[in-house]
Design an enzyme around this catalytic site. Structure first.
Site, PDB file in Angstrom:
ATOM      1  N   SER A 291       0.834  -1.200   0.000  1.00  0.00           N
ATOM      2  CA  SER A 291       0.000   0.000   0.000  1.00  0.00           C
ATOM      3  C   SER A 291       0.869   1.251   0.000  1.00  0.00           C
ATOM      4  O   SER A 291       1.982   1.244   0.529  1.00  0.00           O
ATOM      5  CB  SER A 291      -0.899   0.018   1.232  1.00  0.00           C
ATOM      6  OG  SER A 291      -0.161   0.353   2.396  1.00  0.00           O
ATOM      7  N   ASP A 292       0.353   2.313  -0.596  1.00  0.00           N
ATOM      8  CA  ASP A 292       0.969   3.609  -0.364  1.00  0.00           C
ATOM      9  C   ASP A 292       0.870   3.900   1.138  1.00  0.00           C
ATOM     10  O   ASP A 292       0.015   3.352   1.842  1.00  0.00           O
ATOM     11  CB  ASP A 292       0.265   4.693  -1.173  1.00  0.00           C
ATOM     12  CG  ASP A 292       1.164   5.886  -1.447  1.00  0.00           C
ATOM     13  OD1 ASP A 292       2.160   6.064  -0.724  1.00  0.00           O
ATOM     14  OD2 ASP A 292       0.871   6.646  -2.384  1.00  0.00           O
ATOM     15  N   GLU A 293       1.756   4.771   1.624  1.00  0.00           N
ATOM     16  CA  GLU A 293       1.832   4.964   3.072  1.00  0.00           C
ATOM     17  C   GLU A 293       0.514   5.506   3.629  1.00  0.00           C
ATOM     18  O   GLU A 293       0.089   6.610   3.297  1.00  0.00           O
ATOM     19  CB  GLU A 293       2.967   5.919   3.421  1.00  0.00           C
ATOM     20  CG  GLU A 293       3.181   6.047   4.921  1.00  0.00           C
ATOM     21  CD  GLU A 293       4.344   6.964   5.260  1.00  0.00           C
ATOM     22  OE1 GLU A 293       4.574   7.188   6.462  1.00  0.00           O
ATOM     23  OE2 GLU A 293       5.008   7.458   4.339  1.00  0.00           O
TER      24      GLU A 293
END
Length: 762
Positions: A291-293
């Site tokens: 996932s993106d942060e």
């Protein structure tokens, strides 16, 4: 194995002997490292899948969950050790966009990605990525020797960025490869293969393509990226936003990062159509999705798509997400996986399947093999900022520059004529190292950073300097200091732009204008120069409105430098002088509109009116693929074979390019395809080939290209090929542009016979 003889049986005996010898060596290596010998996952003689079966089978549910939950960043990582198996921590959070970004210690800083894209050179991208991987691996080896497992110490890169530059004000344009999916795809393949290396067994550093998908603004204007719903038509999704990611997968990338946004109402990191149906089922992806942060927790907190972390974990894991990168949460979303398994919402088999590619990646990076088997384990800090890498940074910057204007051949300057002359270098980018790098920049040793001023001071001339504005916003402007620097100068170099103060992650620009009072600074410099040469250097990613400078005769040359990083000043001087190998040949990887009235709203995700492929009727300031040279090129003898071809056949193309000028140079040959009467909407034309080629003055080169049948495919609820008439344009630029280079664009027609059929049936 005494008594072997040279026969078929003897050959088998010899092979068995060799295997026994190898096994003995491995056992000795294990013993020397203090590693357990009774775990098959540590046996390098076994197949990868067998080793994975053994490793995954030994993990408890709690251990599996921790591996999925600890993707980072900051205090959320690293993935914890499994001490009973001798498995060490691992940090998944590494940035490798154009150097070892944000890692502790120095690293070579290559030009920002958009500038690299302007080179139109997959070969250059490959070398930059490979040099980056060398430094990432060398520093990783050092970090491991000291027991450091913090952020940016690992080998798994969140790079490259493959989002389309679909809006000129998007804050992250600089991280992309521009607006064209074919160019982005070709450069993605080069980056992935360069970063991961060519060893048959080990990966130097693993690539991860992001942000997947339909992601290209807004960051914060007019709404937050963290809750944005990108409403996209299926055809635009397939023909613009996905092709470069598919190329990344086929190039062998080990990971893909799902983005913050929703896609037609479904968050990307919980989007089964995206992460399973397209990525895995259609494309055959075998790696992991990270996932993106913060993107997983934002499924609930920002998108309101779910009502609890438990529900969020169920949606994300079942959709196909393997690894959570959290906003520093100790109890992050994936820590709820155990409860979901207990309740029957996620199966244990699914959890094991999600962890499997994480450990496969670590296996291929060499973590569980004896270090002596892996040549990358020998890399040390002497590889970081090596002379070869510093030279590559200069070459990359030179090849990234795009000459936008060169009135009356003002450039190149004569080094001999400059001796003893006075050069004024002015503007907020003239001597401020910080603003020359852009987003996700490595940090080099300051001794290797050359600003424009420092570069010009290497010449045998008298250099005067005035910033005029202390920073890019240029809200406070000191005209007197600029006047003092300019009035007595023989040559004036004006350095303007944006920088991360104005365009970066989480920060979109508001308009196309030069920031603050920069335009006033430029106009003052031109007025005070009183006819002496004025050269404008631009440091930006998203396009700028420099229409005044383009039209005004007082500005003799404009050079787009993007964010060239540490080698800026050296590269600028070499290009301004036209030194050997430094004739500008970069081409714009994105359209520069003439005004915001040519640009649809950022929240609108239809491609109509966007990028050169769907641009509106009014001419842009500078078109995609545009760039000037210090020499001239002539195209001739365009030939297509065959001119009538079956539906599933490829088209062979040849053309002769001649350097008709007085200087050696490089040309970027560009091929564009146009459909005559497609059954569905398609681009007005589409880049289908390019090559950057050096041609000496007075010489010619015959170039061969292959346009594959897949490049003619259109999306009509599936990829399909259609018969009909087509046009191929070949030249150093797009066809039909008002702002153009001097060379011509040739065209040729061909026809495709047969009946419409799915691309998959060819």
């Amino acid at each position: 194995m005494d008594g072997c003889v040279l026969s078929s049986a003897g050959a088998l005996c010899w092979i068995l002997s060799a295997m026994c010898w190898l096994g003995a060596v491995v056992l000795l290596l294990w013993a020397g490292l203090g590693l357990a010998q009774d775990y098959p996952f540590r046996d390098p003689t076994l197949p990868w899948e067998q080793r994975l079966d053994d490793l995954i089978g030994r993990l408890t549910l709690g251990e599996l969950v921790l591996q999925m939950a600890r993707g980072g960043a900051k205090y959320n990582g690293p993935a914890p050790p499994i001490e009973r198996l001798g498995i060490k921590p691992y940090n998944w959070n590494t940035e490798c966009l154009r150097g070892d970004g944000e890692a502790p210690g120095w690293a070579t800083a290559f030009p920002q990605a958009l500038g690299l894209a302007a080179s139109f050179s997959p070969e250059l991208i490959h070398r930059v990525a490979n040099a980056t991987a060398t430094e990432v691996r060398a520093k990783h080896n050092y970090f491991m020797s000291t027991g450091s497992y913090g952020d940016h110490t690992g080998l798994s890169c969140f790079s490259p960025v493959l989002n389309i530059m679909r809006h000129p004000l998007w804050g992250r344009n600089q991280e992309t490869y521009g607006e064209d999916p074919f160019l982005s795809a070709e450069l993605a393949v080069a980056f992935v293969q360069g970063l991961q290396g060519d060893h048959p067994r080990y990966v130097k550093a693993s690539a991860g393509c992001k942000h997947f998908s339909v992601h290209g603004g807004p960051e914060n204007v007019p709404v937050s990226r963290l809750s944005f719903d990108a409403k996209v038509q299926e055809r635009d999704w397939r023909m613009t936003f996905l092709p470069q990611f598919q190329a990344c997968v086929h190039a062998g990338s080990y990971s893909v990062m799902c983005s913050y946004n929703r896609i037609n109402g479904v968050p990307a990191c919980a989007n089964k159509k995206l992460l399973t149906d397209i990525l895995r089922a259609e494309w055959g992806f075998q790696g992991y999705v990270v996932s993106d942060e913060g993107a997983v927790e934002l499924i609930m907190l920002a998108h309101r798509y779910t009502h609890s972390f438990l529900e969020t974990a169920i949606a994300s894991v079942n959709a196909g997400c393997n690894l959570e990168l959290s906003f520093s949460l100790t109890e992050n979303v994936f820590m709820s996986i155990s409860e979901a398994v207990a309740k029957g919402n996620i199966t244990l088999e699914t959890v094991r399947a999600r962890v499997r590619p994480l450990f496969y990646t670590r296996l291929r990076l060499g973590e569980f093999d004896p270090p002596a088997m892996n040549p990358y384990s020998a890399l040390d800090l002497s590889a970081v900022q090596s002379p070869a890498h510093r030279s590559l940074a200069v070459e990359a910057a030179i090849k990234s520059f795009v000459l936008l204007k060169n009135e009356r051949g003002m450039l190149p300057l004569s080094a001999q004529a400059l001796a003893g002359k006075r050069i004024a270098v002015v503007g907020p980018f003239a001597d401020n190292p910080r603003v020359l790098f852009g987003d996700y920049a490595p940090i080099p040793d300051p001794q290797y950073i050359y600003t424009p001023r420092r570069g010009l001071e290497t010449l045998p001339a008298n250099v005067s300097f005035a910033a005029g504005c202390s920073e890019p916003r240029c809200l406070l402007y000191s005209p007197r200091e600029v006047e003092e620097a300019v009035w007595a100068a023989d040559v004036v170099v004006v350095c303007l732009g944006t920088g991360t103060d104005l365009e970066t992650e989480a920060k979109d620009r508001w308009d196309l204008s030069l920031p603050g009072r920069q335009q006033e600074l430029l106009q003052d410099a031109v007025a005070w120069a009183i006819g002496r040469p004025v050269i404008l250097l631009l440091f930006n990613a998203g396009p700028l409105d420099v229409g005044w400078a383009q039209a005004h005769h007082g500005v003799g040359a404009i050079l787009a430098c993007f964010f060239p990083a540490q080698a800026a000043g050296i590269a600028i001087v070499k290009v301004l002088l036209g030194e050997e190998g430094a004739s500008p040949a970069g081409r714009l990887p994105a359209t520069w509109p003439a005004g915001m009235d040519q640009v649809p709203a950022m929240e609108n995700y239809t491609m109509e009116g966007r990028t050169y492929r769907y641009y509106g009727p009014r001419a842009p300031l500078y078109p995609f693929g545009y760039g000037l040279s210090y020499t001239t090129f002539h195209y001739r003898d365009l030939a297509l074979s065959p001119t009538a071809l079956p539906l599933c056949a490829n088209l062979s193309v040849s053309v002769v390019v001649e350097n008709t000028g007085q200087r050696d140079g490089e040309e970027v040959v560009q091929l564009y395809l146009r459909w005559a009467q497609p059954s569905v909407p398609v681009p007005r034309w589409q880049l289908v080939g390019f090559r950057r080629v050096p041609i000496a003055a007075g010489r010619a080169a015959k170039l061969l290209f292959l346009v594959t049948y897949g490049q003619r495919a259109v999306w009509a609820e599936q990829w399909q090929l259609e018969p009909g008439a087509f046009t191929l344009f070949v030249g150093g630029q797009q066809p039909g542009q008002e702002t153009r280079a001097s060379s011509e664009v040739l065209r040729a027609e061909f026809t495709v016979t047969g009946t419409t059929r799915p691309l998959s049936r060819c």
